[in-house]
Design a protein around this motif. Structure first.
Motif, mmCIF file in Angstrom:
data_model
loop_
_atom_site.group_PDB
_atom_site.id
_atom_site.type_symbol
_atom_site.label_atom_id
_atom_site.label_comp_id
_atom_site.label_asym_id
_atom_site.label_seq_id
_atom_site.Cartn_x
_atom_site.Cartn_y
_atom_site.Cartn_z
ATOM 1 N N MET A 1 -15.156 -6.594 -23.607
ATOM 2 C CA MET A 1 -16.070 -5.483 -23.632
ATOM 3 C C MET A 1 -15.699 -4.527 -24.763
ATOM 4 O O MET A 1 -14.515 -4.262 -24.982
ATOM 5 N N LYS A 2 -16.675 -4.032 -25.468
ATOM 6 C CA LYS A 2 -16.412 -3.101 -26.565
ATOM 7 C C LYS A 2 -15.960 -1.753 -26.021
ATOM 8 O O LYS A 2 -16.485 -1.257 -25.029
ATOM 9 N N GLN A 3 -15.010 -1.158 -26.692
ATOM 10 C CA GLN A 3 -14.480 0.141 -26.299
ATOM 11 C C GLN A 3 -15.253 1.262 -26.999
ATOM 12 O O GLN A 3 -15.763 1.084 -28.108
#
Length: 80
Positions: free
Chosen positions: A1-3
């Motif tokens: 998941m992108k931060q």
């Protein structure tokens, strides 16, 4: 998941200007205007014209105060 791609959540007060009803919730919206809540803390306040307190779907009846037409509201706002 992108931060760091999701917007920040803030605790805000939504204030129904028609009925005076207010509730504290989380939102990604914020405001520079603040209001004191029952716990004594200041929270950003977002003013709305319709909430679950005044919407006919939730109340089963029309609950708005008679505010008049646009011209009357303008005259009242600017003391004309």
């Amino acid at each position: 998941m992108k931060q760091n791609i999701h917007p920040q959540n803030h605790e805000v007060i939504f204030y129904d200007v028609n009925s005076g009803y207010k509730f504290l919730t989380h939102s990604t919206k914020t405001s520079s205007e603040t209001m004191e809540w029952e716990d004594g803390k200041l929270y950003p306040v977002i003013k709305v014209e319709v909430s679950s307190d005044t919407h006919p779907f939730y109340t089963g009846r029309q609950k708005f105060n008679e505010k008049g037409g646009r011209v009357e509201q303008f005259k009242k706002r600017y003391n004309m």
